[in-house]
Design a protein around this motif. Sequence first.
Motif, PDB file in Angstrom:
ATOM      1  N   MET A 209     -12.698 -79.784 -16.192  1.00 57.90           N
ATOM      2  CA  MET A 209     -13.675 -78.752 -16.537  1.00 57.90           C
ATOM      3  C   MET A 209     -13.054 -77.610 -17.352  1.00 57.90           C
ATOM      4  SD  MET A 209     -16.335 -80.150 -15.447  1.00 57.90           S
ATOM      5  CE  MET A 209     -17.516 -78.869 -15.774  1.00 57.90           C
ATOM      6  N   LEU A 210     -11.768 -77.352 -17.208  1.00 53.43           N
ATOM      7  CA  LEU A 210     -11.094 -76.312 -17.978  1.00 53.43           C
ATOM      8  C   LEU A 210     -10.969 -76.800 -19.425  1.00 53.43           C
ATOM      9  CD1 LEU A 210      -9.608 -73.563 -17.810  1.00 53.43           C
ATOM     10  CD2 LEU A 210      -7.508 -74.870 -17.407  1.00 53.43           C
ATOM     11  N   PRO A 211     -11.526 -76.059 -20.399  1.00 52.60           N
ATOM     12  CA  PRO A 211     -11.550 -76.555 -21.779  1.00 52.60           C
ATOM     13  C   PRO A 211     -10.185 -76.934 -22.359  1.00 52.60           C
ATOM     14  CG  PRO A 211     -13.062 -74.728 -21.546  1.00 52.60           C
ATOM     15  CD  PRO A 211     -12.301 -74.814 -20.258  1.00 52.60           C
ATOM     16  N   ALA A 212      -9.154 -76.131 -22.127  1.00 50.68           N
ATOM     17  CA  ALA A 212      -7.831 -76.466 -22.676  1.00 50.68           C
ATOM     18  C   ALA A 212      -7.299 -77.751 -22.061  1.00 50.68           C
ATOM     19  CB  ALA A 212      -6.853 -75.317 -22.439  1.00 50.68           C
ATOM     20  N   GLU A 213      -7.497 -77.909 -20.763  1.00 50.25           N
ATOM     21  CA  GLU A 213      -7.053 -79.117 -20.082  1.00 50.25           C
ATOM     22  C   GLU A 213      -7.841 -80.329 -20.576  1.00 50.25           C
ATOM     23  OE1 GLU A 213      -6.347 -80.770 -15.532  1.00 50.25           O
ATOM     24  OE2 GLU A 213      -7.567 -78.981 -15.835  1.00 50.25           O
ATOM     25  N   ARG A 214      -9.137 -80.129 -20.808  1.00 52.54           N
ATOM     26  CA  ARG A 214      -9.992 -81.195 -21.328  1.00 52.54           C
ATOM     27  C   ARG A 214      -9.504 -81.646 -22.704  1.00 52.54           C
ATOM     28  NH1 ARG A 214     -15.620 -82.357 -20.408  1.00 52.54           N
ATOM     29  NH2 ARG A 214     -16.429 -83.592 -22.121  1.00 52.54           N
ATOM     30  N   ALA A 215      -9.223 -80.681 -23.579  1.00 51.00           N
ATOM     31  CA  ALA A 215      -8.759 -81.006 -24.924  1.00 51.00           C
ATOM     32  C   ALA A 215      -7.451 -81.793 -24.870  1.00 51.00           C
ATOM     33  CB  ALA A 215      -8.581 -79.732 -25.743  1.00 51.00           C
ATOM     34  N   LEU A 216      -6.527 -81.342 -24.037  1.00 49.59           N
ATOM     35  CA  LEU A 216      -5.253 -82.047 -23.920  1.00 49.59           C
ATOM     36  C   LEU A 216      -5.440 -83.451 -23.361  1.00 49.59           C
ATOM     37  CD1 LEU A 216      -2.951 -79.152 -22.712  1.00 49.59           C
ATOM     38  CD2 LEU A 216      -2.908 -80.302 -24.938  1.00 49.59           C
ATOM     39  N   LYS A 217      -6.340 -83.612 -22.426  1.00 48.81           N
ATOM     40  CA  LYS A 217      -6.603 -84.932 -21.834  1.00 48.81           C
ATOM     41  C   LYS A 217      -7.160 -85.897 -22.891  1.00 48.81           C
ATOM     42  CE  LYS A 217      -7.118 -87.478 -18.064  1.00 48.81           C
ATOM     43  NZ  LYS A 217      -6.014 -87.877 -17.235  1.00 48.81           N
ATOM     44  N   VAL A 218      -8.048 -85.395 -23.742  1.00 49.05           N
ATOM     45  CA  VAL A 218      -8.685 -86.248 -24.757  1.00 49.05           C
ATOM     46  C   VAL A 218      -7.679 -86.705 -25.812  1.00 49.05           C
ATOM     47  CG1 VAL A 218     -10.394 -86.245 -26.637  1.00 49.05           C
ATOM     48  CG2 VAL A 218     -11.007 -85.343 -24.397  1.00 49.05           C
ATOM     49  N   ILE A 219      -6.722 -85.854 -26.181  1.00 54.21           N
ATOM     50  CA  ILE A 219      -5.786 -86.229 -27.239  1.00 54.21           C
ATOM     51  C   ILE A 219      -4.408 -86.597 -26.712  1.00 54.21           C
ATOM     52  CG2 ILE A 219      -6.965 -84.885 -29.012  1.00 54.21           C
ATOM     53  CD1 ILE A 219      -4.681 -82.814 -28.765  1.00 54.21           C
TER      54      ILE A 219
END
Length: 131
Positions: free
Chosen positions: A10-20
Amino acid sequence: MARMIKRLPMLPAERALKVISGRWKAVILYYLFDGPRRLSALKALMPGITQKVLIDQLREMEEHRLVSRQIFAEIPARVEYSVTPLGISLEPILLVLCQWGQHHAGELDERAHLADCIIRPRPIAEAAPAK
């Protein structure tokens, strides 16, 4: 829409890192920024990746809408992968990461061992006039 393989944070920065995240996703995007490529062409550009891992990474990026797959009605079937507009939006981020990697290597006196950063920032489209 198909259900995501794994629930994203749910944390946007963590989400972005997970996706890439992953060893190959940034590399795959790097090559797709130049245009659509077939699986065999991507594999040839990345000799260190296995075909299974390449397919898995492409599937994950397809689920996250970073990459699209087009199947051509030919015999044998031809499949091309291309970066989506959402994937293209990562290009400036990958450019900054590439530049930071060069900076880091310079700080450790390892710059001579690096490849060039050839991600080219795209011109930013002009905003539509306000109504």
